[in-house]
Each structure stands twice: as C-alpha cells, then as structure tokens.
Design a protein around this motif. Structure first.
Motif, PDB file in Angstrom:
ATOM      1  N   UNK A 108       0.632  -1.285   0.118  1.00 42.70           N
ATOM      2  CA  UNK A 108      -0.171  -0.264  -0.283  1.00 42.70           C
ATOM      3  C   UNK A 108       0.868   1.118   0.069  1.00 42.70           C
ATOM      4  N   UNK A 109       2.196   0.992   0.122  1.00 45.30           N
ATOM      5  CA  UNK A 109       3.033   2.142   0.511  1.00 45.30           C
ATOM      6  C   UNK A 109       3.897   2.587  -0.770  1.00 45.30           C
ATOM      7  N   UNK A 110       3.677   1.628  -1.681  1.00 45.24           N
ATOM      8  CA  UNK A 110       4.302   1.606  -2.937  1.00 45.24           C
ATOM      9  C   UNK A 110       3.671   2.367  -4.051  1.00 45.24           C
ATOM     10  N   UNK A 111       4.064   3.623  -4.236  1.00 49.97           N
ATOM     11  CA  UNK A 111       3.433   4.545  -5.198  1.00 49.97           C
ATOM     12  C   UNK A 111       2.443   5.123  -4.497  1.00 49.97           C
ATOM     13  N   UNK A 112       1.483   5.817  -5.270  1.00 49.15           N
ATOM     14  CA  UNK A 112       0.384   6.501  -4.604  1.00 49.15           C
ATOM     15  C   UNK A 112      -0.967   5.441  -4.990  1.00 49.15           C
ATOM     16  N   UNK A 113      -1.213   4.815  -3.811  1.00 50.95           N
ATOM     17  CA  UNK A 113      -2.260   4.028  -3.658  1.00 50.95           C
ATOM     18  C   UNK A 113      -3.389   4.507  -2.877  1.00 50.95           C
ATOM     19  N   UNK A 114      -3.510   5.839  -2.802  1.00 53.14           N
ATOM     20  CA  UNK A 114      -4.664   6.512  -1.977  1.00 53.14           C
ATOM     21  C   UNK A 114      -6.193   5.969  -2.305  1.00 53.14           C
ATOM     22  N   UNK A 115      -6.181   5.756  -3.846  1.00 53.15           N
ATOM     23  CA  UNK A 115      -7.541   5.322  -4.233  1.00 53.15           C
ATOM     24  C   UNK A 115      -7.954   3.996  -3.898  1.00 53.15           C
ATOM     25  N   UNK A 116      -6.822   3.203  -3.209  1.00 54.60           N
ATOM     26  CA  UNK A 116      -7.322   1.811  -2.862  1.00 54.60           C
ATOM     27  C   UNK A 116      -7.037   1.586  -1.417  1.00 54.60           C
ATOM     28  N   UNK A 117      -6.831   2.471  -0.576  1.00 50.44           N
ATOM     29  CA  UNK A 117      -6.461   2.692   0.755  1.00 50.44           C
ATOM     30  C   UNK A 117      -7.200   3.777   1.464  1.00 50.44           C
ATOM     31  N   UNK A 118      -8.343   3.437   2.057  1.00 58.32           N
ATOM     32  CA  UNK A 118      -8.799   4.699   2.755  1.00 58.32           C
ATOM     33  C   UNK A 118      -8.403   4.331   4.245  1.00 58.32           C
ATOM     34  N   UNK A 119      -7.937   5.381   4.776  1.00 57.14           N
ATOM     35  CA  UNK A 119      -7.368   5.169   6.375  1.00 57.14           C
ATOM     36  C   UNK A 119      -8.705   5.558   7.359  1.00 57.14           C
ATOM     37  N   UNK A 120      -9.436   6.272   6.994  1.00 56.52           N
ATOM     38  CA  UNK A 120     -10.586   6.895   7.705  1.00 56.52           C
ATOM     39  C   UNK A 120     -11.875   6.397   7.497  1.00 56.52           C
ATOM     40  N   UNK A 121     -12.809   6.285   8.547  1.00 56.59           N
ATOM     41  CA  UNK A 121     -14.193   5.862   8.348  1.00 56.59           C
ATOM     42  C   UNK A 121     -14.763   7.125   7.562  1.00 56.59           C
ATOM     43  N   UNK A 122     -14.474   8.322   7.654  1.00 54.26           N
ATOM     44  CA  UNK A 122     -15.022   9.361   6.781  1.00 54.26           C
ATOM     45  C   UNK A 122     -14.819   9.132   5.252  1.00 54.26           C
ATOM     46  N   UNK A 123     -13.816   8.729   4.733  1.00 53.75           N
ATOM     47  CA  UNK A 123     -13.454   8.201   3.478  1.00 53.75           C
ATOM     48  C   UNK A 123     -14.513   7.563   3.022  1.00 53.75           C
ATOM     49  N   UNK A 124     -14.864   6.207   3.725  1.00 57.62           N
ATOM     50  CA  UNK A 124     -15.857   5.418   3.503  1.00 57.62           C
ATOM     51  C   UNK A 124     -17.113   5.925   3.463  1.00 57.62           C
ATOM     52  N   UNK A 125     -17.656   6.685   4.477  1.00 57.50           N
ATOM     53  CA  UNK A 125     -18.728   7.348   4.515  1.00 57.50           C
ATOM     54  C   UNK A 125     -19.240   8.348   3.361  1.00 57.50           C
ATOM     55  N   UNK A 126     -18.173   9.044   3.002  1.00 55.82           N
ATOM     56  CA  UNK A 126     -18.194  10.079   1.869  1.00 55.82           C
ATOM     57  C   UNK A 126     -18.424   9.314   0.692  1.00 55.82           C
ATOM     58  N   UNK A 127     -17.739   8.081   0.329  1.00 58.48           N
ATOM     59  CA  UNK A 127     -17.853   7.638  -1.007  1.00 58.48           C
ATOM     60  C   UNK A 127     -19.372   6.861  -0.920  1.00 58.48           C
ATOM     61  N   UNK A 128     -19.866   6.337   0.168  1.00 59.69           N
ATOM     62  CA  UNK A 128     -21.131   5.511   0.351  1.00 59.69           C
ATOM     63  C   UNK A 128     -22.097   6.668  -0.073  1.00 59.69           C
ATOM     64  N   UNK A 129     -22.171   7.923   0.582  1.00 62.87           N
ATOM     65  CA  UNK A 129     -23.098   8.973   0.217  1.00 62.87           C
ATOM     66  C   UNK A 129     -23.203   9.319  -1.071  1.00 62.87           C
ATOM     67  N   UNK A 130     -22.032   9.362  -2.067  1.00 61.12           N
ATOM     68  CA  UNK A 130     -21.918   9.979  -3.179  1.00 61.12           C
ATOM     69  C   UNK A 130     -23.070   9.570  -4.126  1.00 61.12           C
ATOM     70  N   UNK A 131     -23.748  10.333  -4.723  1.00 60.51           N
ATOM     71  CA  UNK A 131     -24.868   9.732  -5.495  1.00 60.51           C
ATOM     72  C   UNK A 131     -24.172   9.139  -6.836  1.00 60.51           C
ATOM     73  N   UNK A 132     -25.048   8.140  -7.177  1.00 62.35           N
ATOM     74  CA  UNK A 132     -24.778   7.309  -8.258  1.00 62.35           C
ATOM     75  C   UNK A 132     -23.266   6.408  -8.417  1.00 62.35           C
ATOM     76  N   UNK A 133     -22.686   6.536  -7.022  1.00 65.66           N
ATOM     77  CA  UNK A 133     -21.605   5.664  -6.876  1.00 65.66           C
ATOM     78  C   UNK A 133     -21.889   4.475  -6.265  1.00 65.66           C
ATOM     79  N   UNK A 134     -21.892   3.392  -6.895  1.00 65.75           N
ATOM     80  CA  UNK A 134     -22.337   1.940  -6.392  1.00 65.75           C
ATOM     81  C   UNK A 134     -21.222   1.477  -5.602  1.00 65.75           C
ATOM     82  N   UNK A 135     -21.679   0.855  -4.487  1.00 66.37           N
ATOM     83  CA  UNK A 135     -20.494   0.047  -3.553  1.00 66.37           C
ATOM     84  C   UNK A 135     -21.108  -1.002  -2.825  1.00 66.37           C
ATOM     85  N   UNK A 136     -20.074  -2.046  -2.988  1.00 65.96           N
ATOM     86  CA  UNK A 136     -20.198  -3.195  -2.468  1.00 65.96           C
ATOM     87  C   UNK A 136     -19.376  -3.227  -1.116  1.00 65.96           C
ATOM     88  N   UNK A 137     -19.981  -3.416   0.233  1.00 68.09           N
ATOM     89  CA  UNK A 137     -19.037  -3.285   1.178  1.00 68.09           C
ATOM     90  C   UNK A 137     -19.082  -4.608   1.947  1.00 68.09           C
TER      91      UNK A 137
END
Length: 131
Positions: free
Chosen positions: A62-91
C-alpha cells in the motif's frame, strides 16, 4: 506448509461472497473491504478491492507509489464514498463492525449476501438495476 494450507482454506471459506460480487457487480461498481482484507473477494470476485480502515497484510504494498484510491485510512472516506450519488458500492464487513457504522451510512445499507461473520451490503437497490 501448514500456513499455506490454512491460508488456502480461509480464502475458499469466503468463496460464496466473492462469487456473489462477481454475479452482481457492474464494472464501474466499487468493492470495499472494511478493516480486514478478505483474500477470497478479489480472487473469486475477479476485481480489485479498496481497503477501508486498515491495511493489514497489504501494508507494504500500500505504500508503493500512490495507492490512495485503494486504501482509505478513515471511516470518513468510506462514509463520503458511500453517500456519493450514483456511486455504487459493495461493502464487505464483519456484522459486529457494521452496527456502529449504520447511523452514518445513508442511504441505509441493503444486505445482498452473508457468510459466517461477514456480510455484503450495498448502497443502492439491486432490484432496480438493469442487468
């Protein structure tokens, strides 16, 4: 050798969850595992997953290059993505870890699969999707 055999058993144990994702997820959908990496999901689901809230055994990679799109360190990132209209998520999450997040997950999660302590919830109505 014991570790390899045990690891293979754990991956196969969650095979039904990976297959549920493979059958229901569209290419643009996001698949997220919460706190615990589940090897069966990317393997049987045939797709890359996002790790939310932890890195576990994937820490080095996760620390090799820019992997921010695939590693969310906070619950806030998950909650924001979950709430994004049109963004379908399987958790994929442990049942006991879902409970404290429920008040923050809007729209309310819909369970599509479960196996042992894990459940898969989505932020959309699967019945309303076109095949």
């Amino acid at each position: 050798q014991v570790v390899a055999i045990t690891g293979r058993g754990v991956a196969a144990e969650y095979r039904p969850l990976g297959l549920a994702i493979r059958a229901q997820a569209h290419p643009q959908d996001e698949v997220v595992t919460y706190l615990h990496y589940v090897q069966a999901i990317p393997f049987y689901g045939r797709r890359r997953t996002v790790m939310a809230g932890g890195r576990g055994e994937l820490d080095f990679g996760s620390r090799q290059g820019d992997q921010r799109a695939f590693f969310w360190d906070t619950d806030a990132q998950l909650i924001d993505a979950w709430r994004t209209p049109g963004r379908h998520m399987f958790l994929i999450i442990n049942r006991v870890e879902l409970e404290p997040l429920l008040p923050q997950l809007q729209p309310p999660p819909r369970q599509i699969a479960a196996h042992k302590k894990k459940v898969i919830v989505v932020n959309f109505n699967p019945d309303e999707r076109a095949g």
